[in-house]
Design a protein around this motif. Structure first.
Motif, mmCIF file in Angstrom:
data_model
loop_
_atom_site.group_PDB
_atom_site.id
_atom_site.type_symbol
_atom_site.label_atom_id
_atom_site.label_comp_id
_atom_site.label_asym_id
_atom_site.label_seq_id
_atom_site.Cartn_x
_atom_site.Cartn_y
_atom_site.Cartn_z
ATOM 1 N N THR A 126 14.995 51.036 31.268
ATOM 2 C CA THR A 126 15.341 52.447 31.400
ATOM 3 C C THR A 126 14.561 53.070 32.550
ATOM 4 O O THR A 126 13.627 52.463 33.084
ATOM 5 N N ASN A 127 14.929 54.304 32.904
ATOM 6 C CA ASN A 127 14.100 55.045 33.853
ATOM 7 C C ASN A 127 13.006 55.775 33.076
ATOM 8 O O ASN A 127 12.884 55.628 31.844
ATOM 9 N N ALA A 128 12.223 56.594 33.751
ATOM 10 C CA ALA A 128 11.089 57.254 33.108
ATOM 11 C C ALA A 128 11.523 58.248 32.040
ATOM 12 O O ALA A 128 10.742 58.593 31.145
ATOM 13 N N ALA A 129 12.782 58.711 32.106
ATOM 14 C CA ALA A 129 13.299 59.643 31.099
ATOM 15 C C ALA A 129 13.972 58.924 29.941
ATOM 16 O O ALA A 129 14.503 59.573 29.039
ATOM 17 N N GLY A 130 13.959 57.591 29.964
ATOM 18 C CA GLY A 130 14.546 56.824 28.870
ATOM 19 C C GLY A 130 16.036 56.579 28.985
ATOM 20 O O GLY A 130 16.660 56.100 28.030
ATOM 21 N N ILE A 131 16.629 56.882 30.145
ATOM 22 C CA ILE A 131 18.058 56.619 30.338
ATOM 23 C C ILE A 131 18.236 55.154 30.701
ATOM 24 O O ILE A 131 17.611 54.664 31.638
ATOM 25 N N PRO A 132 19.088 54.423 29.979
ATOM 26 C CA PRO A 132 19.171 52.978 30.181
ATOM 27 C C PRO A 132 19.972 52.562 31.408
ATOM 28 O O PRO A 132 20.813 53.313 31.913
ATOM 29 N N TYR A 133 19.698 51.347 31.862
ATOM 30 C CA TYR A 133 20.488 50.691 32.899
ATOM 31 C C TYR A 133 21.367 49.647 32.227
ATOM 32 O O TYR A 133 20.899 48.887 31.368
ATOM 33 N N GLN A 134 22.628 49.627 32.621
ATOM 34 C CA GLN A 134 23.605 48.752 31.990
ATOM 35 C C GLN A 134 24.231 47.823 33.024
ATOM 36 O O GLN A 134 24.587 48.258 34.121
ATOM 37 N N LEU A 135 24.393 46.561 32.652
ATOM 38 C CA LEU A 135 25.063 45.581 33.503
ATOM 39 C C LEU A 135 26.313 45.100 32.764
ATOM 40 O O LEU A 135 26.254 44.777 31.575
ATOM 41 N N THR A 136 27.434 45.066 33.481
ATOM 42 C CA THR A 136 28.707 44.707 32.867
ATOM 43 C C THR A 136 29.473 43.753 33.776
ATOM 44 O O THR A 136 29.550 43.970 34.989
ATOM 45 N N ALA A 137 30.051 42.708 33.188
ATOM 46 C CA ALA A 137 30.994 41.849 33.904
ATOM 47 C C ALA A 137 32.394 42.393 33.652
ATOM 48 O O ALA A 137 32.704 42.828 32.537
ATOM 49 N N PHE A 138 33.244 42.373 34.672
ATOM 50 C CA PHE A 138 34.566 42.955 34.484
ATOM 51 C C PHE A 138 35.643 42.209 35.252
ATOM 52 O O PHE A 138 35.388 41.549 36.262
ATOM 53 N N ILE A 139 36.865 42.319 34.745
ATOM 54 C CA ILE A 139 38.090 41.978 35.468
ATOM 55 C C ILE A 139 38.995 43.193 35.314
ATOM 56 O O ILE A 139 39.146 43.722 34.207
ATOM 57 N N ARG A 140 39.598 43.646 36.409
ATOM 58 C CA ARG A 140 40.498 44.790 36.362
ATOM 59 C C ARG A 140 41.801 44.442 37.084
ATOM 60 O O ARG A 140 41.781 43.786 38.129
ATOM 61 N N ASP A 141 42.887 44.913 36.508
ATOM 62 C CA ASP A 141 44.213 44.710 37.089
ATOM 63 C C ASP A 141 44.803 46.091 37.373
ATOM 64 O O ASP A 141 45.306 46.767 36.485
ATOM 65 N N PHE A 142 44.703 46.529 38.640
ATOM 66 C CA PHE A 142 45.091 47.880 39.025
ATOM 67 C C PHE A 142 46.579 47.984 39.352
ATOM 68 O O PHE A 142 47.183 47.064 39.908
ATOM 69 N N ALA A 143 47.142 49.162 39.052
ATOM 70 C CA ALA A 143 48.487 49.495 39.499
ATOM 71 C C ALA A 143 48.519 49.510 41.031
ATOM 72 O O ALA A 143 47.475 49.633 41.677
ATOM 73 N N PRO A 144 49.689 49.385 41.638
ATOM 74 C CA PRO A 144 49.774 49.353 43.108
ATOM 75 C C PRO A 144 49.085 50.525 43.792
ATOM 76 O O PRO A 144 48.514 50.362 44.871
ATOM 77 N N ASP A 145 49.111 51.716 43.164
ATOM 78 C CA ASP A 145 48.477 52.886 43.787
ATOM 79 C C ASP A 145 47.082 53.164 43.222
ATOM 80 O O ASP A 145 46.510 54.226 43.476
ATOM 81 N N PHE A 146 46.532 52.219 42.473
ATOM 82 C CA PHE A 146 45.190 52.327 41.880
ATOM 83 C C PHE A 146 45.068 53.492 40.888
ATOM 84 O O PHE A 146 43.971 53.922 40.567
ATOM 85 N N SER A 147 46.187 53.985 40.366
ATOM 86 C CA SER A 147 46.151 55.122 39.449
ATOM 87 C C SER A 147 45.763 54.741 38.022
ATOM 88 O O SER A 147 45.360 55.604 37.233
ATOM 89 N N SER A 148 45.888 53.488 37.671
ATOM 90 C CA SER A 148 45.556 53.024 36.321
ATOM 91 C C SER A 148 45.232 51.537 36.391
ATOM 92 O O SER A 148 45.517 50.881 37.399
ATOM 93 N N PHE A 149 44.640 51.025 35.323
ATOM 94 C CA PHE A 149 44.328 49.594 35.333
ATOM 95 C C PHE A 149 44.172 49.070 33.911
ATOM 96 O O PHE A 149 43.826 49.803 32.983
ATOM 97 N N ALA A 150 44.444 47.775 33.764
ATOM 98 C CA ALA A 150 44.095 47.033 32.558
ATOM 99 C C ALA A 150 42.750 46.380 32.829
ATOM 100 O O ALA A 150 42.429 46.054 33.981
ATOM 101 N N THR A 151 41.948 46.187 31.792
ATOM 102 C CA THR A 151 40.603 45.664 32.040
ATOM 103 C C THR A 151 40.110 44.765 30.916
ATOM 104 O O THR A 151 40.555 44.877 29.763
#
Length: 230
Positions: A126-151
């Protein structure tokens, strides 16, 4: 005892339809795009987003197949970024969502994409205020115009292997991305105390993927099916 089977499969047509599986792992020649989304400290109120250099994300390739990700640092002392302003001991005033990824458009339409890796070092906290850091692995499948995605995503909270899958929609205009995301408050660049506590993570290919990559290089391509270790 853990066992690993690697099975070579061919594309099947006819009554069963075509099938193929695409394997991705840590590779600097493919995972070479950076994008930063910036949020208020609630983590959901969007402020801005744009393409950033990999180094600006605080991502470093130690080799072509090893990457270390750590919390973002901003050298601008403006109170937009820090409370009260940028200096040692100040608190980051924004949540930084750094994305390091590879992307293909159309190539993987209708195929199953797997992204796997192994976390060899993990000390994110976390930082000094206790807010955590998060690491995530992802795969995303975006619409042609990037307006939405499956993940498909997997939170990474310790060392060890990970593997995620996503069946890409059969549309050659869509964009498939795979990679890693680190999210948390920014830290003043010379604040060694906060940086030390915040930590980092190093990710490399999951051991069995080396065999898969070798088979692909031998001309067997992406038509591979892997049984996970039990």
């Amino acid at each position: 005892m853990k066992k690993l089977l690697i099975i070579i499969a061919v594309a099947v047509t006819g009554a069963t339809g075509a099938s193929a599986q695409i394997f991705k792992t840590i590779n600097s020649s493919e995972m070479n795009t950076g994008y930063m989304n910036v949020f208020e400290l609630d983590g959901t109120t969007f402020v801005l987003g744009s393409g950033w250099g990999i180094g600006d994300l605080n991502s470093t390739y130690n080799s072509a197949s090893s990457v270390t990700m750590s919390p973002n640092t901003i050298g601008d002392p403006n109170s937009f970024w820090y409370t009260p302003s940028g200096q040692v001991g100040a608190l980051g005033n924004k949540i930084m969502e750094g994305n390091l990824y590879g992307q293909q458009t159309g190539t993987y339409a209708g195929q199953t994409v797997t992204f796997a890796g192994s976390v060899t070092s993990f000390s994110l906290s976390t930082n000094a205020a206790g807010i955590p850091y998060q690491l995530t692995a992802f795969i995303r499948d975006f619409a042609p115009d990037f307006s939405s995605f499956a993940t498909s995503t997997q939170a990474i909270t310790s060392t060890g292997d990970f593997s995620i899958n996503l069946a890409a929609i059969s549309d050659p205009a869509r964009h498939v991305q795979w990679g890693l995301q680190i999210k948390g408050p920014n830290i003043w660049p010379t604040d060694s105390a906060q940086l030390g506590v915040a930590g980092s993570a190093t990710v490399v290919p999951e051991p069995s993927t080396y065999a898969l990559l070798a088979l692909g290089a031998a001309g067997l391509g992406g038509h591979l099916v892997r049984r996970r270790r039990r």
